[in-house]
Design a protein around this motif. Sequence first.
Motif, PDB file in Angstrom:
ATOM      1  N   TYR A 351       0.803  -1.227   0.000  1.00 44.90           N
ATOM      2  CA  TYR A 351       0.000   0.000   0.000  1.00 44.90           C
ATOM      3  C   TYR A 351       0.839   1.282   0.000  1.00 44.90           C
ATOM      4  O   TYR A 351       0.561   2.204  -0.770  1.00 44.90           O
ATOM      5  N   PRO A 352       1.885   1.404   0.864  1.00 52.30           N
ATOM      6  CA  PRO A 352       2.576   2.699   0.967  1.00 52.30           C
ATOM      7  C   PRO A 352       3.373   3.046  -0.284  1.00 52.30           C
ATOM      8  O   PRO A 352       3.919   2.174  -0.960  1.00 52.30           O
ATOM      9  N   GLY A 353       3.453   4.333  -0.567  1.00 46.09           N
ATOM     10  CA  GLY A 353       4.363   4.864  -1.581  1.00 46.09           C
ATOM     11  C   GLY A 353       4.360   4.089  -2.881  1.00 46.09           C
ATOM     12  O   GLY A 353       3.321   3.806  -3.476  1.00 46.09           O
ATOM     13  N   ASN A 354       5.588   3.716  -3.296  1.00 48.30           N
ATOM     14  CA  ASN A 354       5.766   2.996  -4.551  1.00 48.30           C
ATOM     15  C   ASN A 354       5.990   1.502  -4.333  1.00 48.30           C
ATOM     16  O   ASN A 354       6.649   0.846  -5.146  1.00 48.30           O
ATOM     17  N   ALA A 355       5.464   0.964  -3.239  1.00 50.40           N
ATOM     18  CA  ALA A 355       5.696  -0.445  -2.912  1.00 50.40           C
ATOM     19  C   ALA A 355       5.190  -1.365  -4.024  1.00 50.40           C
ATOM     20  O   ALA A 355       5.873  -2.316  -4.427  1.00 50.40           O
ATOM     21  N   LEU A 356       3.987  -1.100  -4.525  1.00 43.35           N
ATOM     22  CA  LEU A 356       3.430  -1.941  -5.583  1.00 43.35           C
ATOM     23  C   LEU A 356       4.271  -1.849  -6.850  1.00 43.35           C
ATOM     24  O   LEU A 356       4.556  -2.855  -7.499  1.00 43.35           O
ATOM     25  N   LYS A 357       4.677  -0.636  -7.186  1.00 41.45           N
ATOM     26  CA  LYS A 357       5.492  -0.441  -8.389  1.00 41.45           C
ATOM     27  C   LYS A 357       6.812  -1.188  -8.270  1.00 41.45           C
ATOM     28  O   LYS A 357       7.281  -1.815  -9.230  1.00 41.45           O
ATOM     29  N   ARG A 358       7.435  -1.130  -7.076  1.00 37.85           N
ATOM     30  CA  ARG A 358       8.695  -1.850  -6.880  1.00 37.85           C
ATOM     31  C   ARG A 358       8.507  -3.355  -7.039  1.00 37.85           C
ATOM     32  O   ARG A 358       9.346  -4.052  -7.608  1.00 37.85           O
ATOM     33  N   PHE A 359       7.385  -3.865  -6.514  1.00 39.93           N
ATOM     34  CA  PHE A 359       7.113  -5.294  -6.620  1.00 39.93           C
ATOM     35  C   PHE A 359       6.952  -5.718  -8.081  1.00 39.93           C
ATOM     36  O   PHE A 359       7.539  -6.715  -8.524  1.00 39.93           O
ATOM     37  N   LEU A 360       6.179  -4.966  -8.850  1.00 39.08           N
ATOM     38  CA  LEU A 360       5.961  -5.307 -10.257  1.00 39.08           C
ATOM     39  C   LEU A 360       7.252  -5.165 -11.067  1.00 39.08           C
ATOM     40  O   LEU A 360       7.522  -5.957 -11.971  1.00 39.08           O
ATOM     41  N   THR A 361       8.065  -4.165 -10.725  1.00 40.71           N
ATOM     42  CA  THR A 361       9.340  -3.971 -11.414  1.00 40.71           C
ATOM     43  C   THR A 361      10.290  -5.132 -11.145  1.00 40.71           C
ATOM     44  O   THR A 361      10.991  -5.601 -12.053  1.00 40.71           O
ATOM     45  N   SER A 362      10.314  -5.603  -9.894  1.00 42.85           N
ATOM     46  CA  SER A 362      11.193  -6.725  -9.558  1.00 42.85           C
ATOM     47  C   SER A 362      10.765  -7.992 -10.294  1.00 42.85           C
ATOM     48  O   SER A 362      11.598  -8.794 -10.713  1.00 42.85           O
ATOM     49  N   GLN A 363       9.439  -8.163 -10.470  1.00 44.09           N
ATOM     50  CA  GLN A 363       8.941  -9.315 -11.222  1.00 44.09           C
ATOM     51  C   GLN A 363       9.388  -9.234 -12.679  1.00 44.09           C
ATOM     52  O   GLN A 363       9.803 -10.243 -13.271  1.00 44.09           O
ATOM     53  N   THR A 364       9.329  -8.042 -13.252  1.00 45.86           N
ATOM     54  CA  THR A 364       9.788  -7.852 -14.630  1.00 45.86           C
ATOM     55  C   THR A 364      11.266  -8.168 -14.764  1.00 45.86           C
ATOM     56  O   THR A 364      11.704  -8.796 -15.732  1.00 45.86           O
ATOM     57  N   LYS A 365      12.057  -7.744 -13.778  1.00 42.32           N
ATOM     58  CA  LYS A 365      13.504  -8.000 -13.816  1.00 42.32           C
ATOM     59  C   LYS A 365      13.800  -9.497 -13.730  1.00 42.32           C
ATOM     60  O   LYS A 365      14.695 -10.011 -14.419  1.00 42.32           O
ATOM     61  N   LEU A 366      13.052 -10.220 -12.904  1.00 38.72           N
ATOM     62  CA  LEU A 366      13.227 -11.671 -12.836  1.00 38.72           C
ATOM     63  C   LEU A 366      12.887 -12.320 -14.177  1.00 38.72           C
ATOM     64  O   LEU A 366      13.553 -13.264 -14.613  1.00 38.72           O
ATOM     65  N   HIS A 367      11.848 -11.795 -14.843  1.00 46.18           N
ATOM     66  CA  HIS A 367      11.495 -12.325 -16.161  1.00 46.18           C
ATOM     67  C   HIS A 367      12.632 -12.105 -17.162  1.00 46.18           C
ATOM     68  O   HIS A 367      12.918 -12.968 -17.994  1.00 46.18           O
ATOM     69  N   GLU A 368      13.281 -10.954 -17.067  1.00 49.51           N
ATOM     70  CA  GLU A 368      14.352 -10.640 -18.007  1.00 49.51           C
ATOM     71  C   GLU A 368      15.593 -11.481 -17.748  1.00 49.51           C
ATOM     72  O   GLU A 368      16.247 -11.929 -18.690  1.00 49.51           O
ATOM     73  N   ASP A 369      15.931 -11.686 -16.461  1.00 46.32           N
ATOM     74  CA  ASP A 369      17.199 -12.316 -16.105  1.00 46.32           C
ATOM     75  C   ASP A 369      17.053 -13.824 -15.898  1.00 46.32           C
ATOM     76  O   ASP A 369      17.326 -14.607 -16.792  1.00 46.32           O
ATOM     77  N   LEU A 370      16.583 -14.231 -14.711  1.00 47.62           N
ATOM     78  CA  LEU A 370      16.517 -15.659 -14.388  1.00 47.62           C
ATOM     79  C   LEU A 370      15.619 -16.425 -15.356  1.00 47.62           C
ATOM     80  O   LEU A 370      15.912 -17.566 -15.718  1.00 47.62           O
ATOM     81  N   CYS A 371      14.508 -15.809 -15.745  1.00 48.68           N
ATOM     82  CA  CYS A 371      13.560 -16.492 -16.643  1.00 48.68           C
ATOM     83  C   CYS A 371      13.983 -16.416 -18.103  1.00 48.68           C
ATOM     84  O   CYS A 371      13.302 -16.983 -18.974  1.00 48.68           O
ATOM     85  N   GLU A 372      15.091 -15.709 -18.360  1.00 50.47           N
ATOM     86  CA  GLU A 372      15.625 -15.583 -19.721  1.00 50.47           C
ATOM     87  C   GLU A 372      14.557 -15.115 -20.710  1.00 50.47           C
ATOM     88  O   GLU A 372      14.274 -15.737 -21.720  1.00 50.47           O
ATOM     89  N   LYS A 373      13.919 -13.984 -20.339  1.00 54.55           N
ATOM     90  CA  LYS A 373      12.859 -13.388 -21.163  1.00 54.55           C
ATOM     91  C   LYS A 373      11.709 -14.377 -21.418  1.00 54.55           C
ATOM     92  O   LYS A 373      11.188 -14.494 -22.517  1.00 54.55           O
ATOM     93  N   ARG A 374      11.356 -15.079 -20.334  1.00 52.63           N
ATOM     94  CA  ARG A 374      10.230 -16.027 -20.305  1.00 52.63           C
ATOM     95  C   ARG A 374      10.470 -17.278 -21.139  1.00 52.63           C
ATOM     96  O   ARG A 374       9.558 -18.107 -21.280  1.00 52.63           O
ATOM     97  N   THR A 375      11.662 -17.464 -21.694  1.00 52.63           N
ATOM     98  CA  THR A 375      11.932 -18.685 -22.449  1.00 52.63           C
ATOM     99  C   THR A 375      12.193 -19.858 -21.517  1.00 52.63           C
ATOM    100  O   THR A 375      11.871 -21.003 -21.841  1.00 52.63           O
TER     101      THR A 375
END
Length: 587
Positions: A351-375
């Motif tokens: 709820y506070p500040g940009n907490a939700l935005k940070r969470f969604l951004t971290s998910q995107t970064k995991l998709h790019e890196d560990l998930c190898e762009k979802r492949t």
Amino acid sequence: MAAAAAAAAPVSEAWPELELAERERRRELLLTGPGLEERVRAAGGRLPPRLFTLPLLHYLEVSGCGSLRAPGPGLAQGLPQLHSLVLRRNALGPGLSPELGPLPALRVLDLSGNALEALPPGEGLGPADPPGFPQLQSLNLSGNRLRELPANLARCAPRLQSLNLTGNCLDAFPVELFQPGALPLLSELAAADNCLRELSPDIAHLASLKVLDLSNNQLSEIPAELADCPKLKEINFRGNKLRDKRLEKMVSSCQTRSILEYLRVGGRGCCRGKGRAEGSEKEDSRKKRRERKQRRESGEGEEEVADVARLLLRVLHVSENSAPLTVRVSPEVRDVRPYIVGAVVRGMDLYPGNALKRFLTSQTKLHEDLCEKRTAATIATHDLCAVRGPLLYTARPPQDFKIVPLGRKEVKAKELVRQLQLEAEEQRKQKKRQSVSGLHRYLHLLDGKENYPCLVDADGDVISFPPITNSEKTKIKKKTCDLFLEVTSATSLQICRDIMDALVLKMAELNKYTVENKEEGSLSDTEADALSGQPSDPQRNPSPRKDGLCPLVVEQVRVVDLEGSLKVVYPSKVDLASVPPHVAVVR
């Protein structure tokens, strides 16, 4: 000249996917479908040479082609940047000539469901000196006809973490596989449904082994040295006729810990050894208590303990949960996207500040890196309050199921893909470039698929369509504090587990940051309510306790088949095992 041009024209027309990949400088390519069979047959049972002129490829999949008998020369030289190579359900065999490697960047190699009988040097994986696959982490050779493994496998792929040999004709492992330091990172070894007659005591040299599946073989003994594997958490020896009948009964009904303890003390009649083992464990426990008491009295480590407490993860087992969430898996996903892992996390403060935005951004970064762009895998996160279980993970024809995608109206999956394809073309024209952004980057992962994977709730609504999008029905909002997480993959179950570990740990870090920084809301309560469509309810938002702690609770989610047999539970004892010093996991 005119004759040469005329001869080249049919090849260009026959492989439009290659032209498109070259024109758009794509990094991922999937070749599948009914038309592939005839084209590969016309190419002599091999992949077209033009494929090996796409040096930017990171992901290549050629699946379900009964005409493909060999990849063909030029793969290693032409595709040096490959991260994932998936050649499953083809007709590769009896060997691979020339060798696949060297592929210096390859991390995932899937050769499952072929007709391979042997992988000798020169007709197999790749060279051993220097290693042909120095970065390979996952090797899937299941569903072939292998009678033996290459003796140099460990030297060829020294960083291997997951090795799947299920459903072959192996009667022994090569001695070199279990030599000290040969495979220091191997954590998952699956060789069920083979003809293995003996398991070497040297398996204890696999220092990172966590999961061992040797079910349905011809083993008569299990070496006591197996109990010396320091990280071993899950074993499966069902379907073997063991001489020790008590042990045979234990492997069918007891937990791994009990079986390893039985092996450790030498089986029946070794009470004296068992007493010594228990006495040693008690002495170690007393010693640790004394050391903790000394640190408390001296004041050392107080700051470290406080940090640990702030990143506290408590695991709630299925048996402790009055209404655990379950995911049922149908056989239809086997040839599409077979692996799924789920978890419930309670106590997030978005709820506070940009907490939700940070969470969604971290998910995107995991998709790019560990998930190898979802492949390699795809993450999906849901508001648990909107999820109605039990859930069904299945695959359906794209014209047969609907979804309400994030930010869009309800649409059939086939129409959604068509819309995204049109948007991608428009995006390329407007920006005058070949690359695209957003969901459009993942459309190629569905190329040639007759059925699409989807996760369906108890109401019959599709809440997830991996690897493309979630449903608006279970969208994460600022008010969300309890989440259902899912990770799916076409590559391996271990990749799902590893990525889920990373996601849960990242959520713990984000929660700690939110609590410590006490940001003011980026939106007013009225604006947040308007966006979420829910009235304000301060009781729903987690808050730190008096001692400043804000622990997360991770609830186990079981994945079962349609008959109810367990496929995987997360988090198990082997999950969340390697955590940073500032994280405490309470089980």
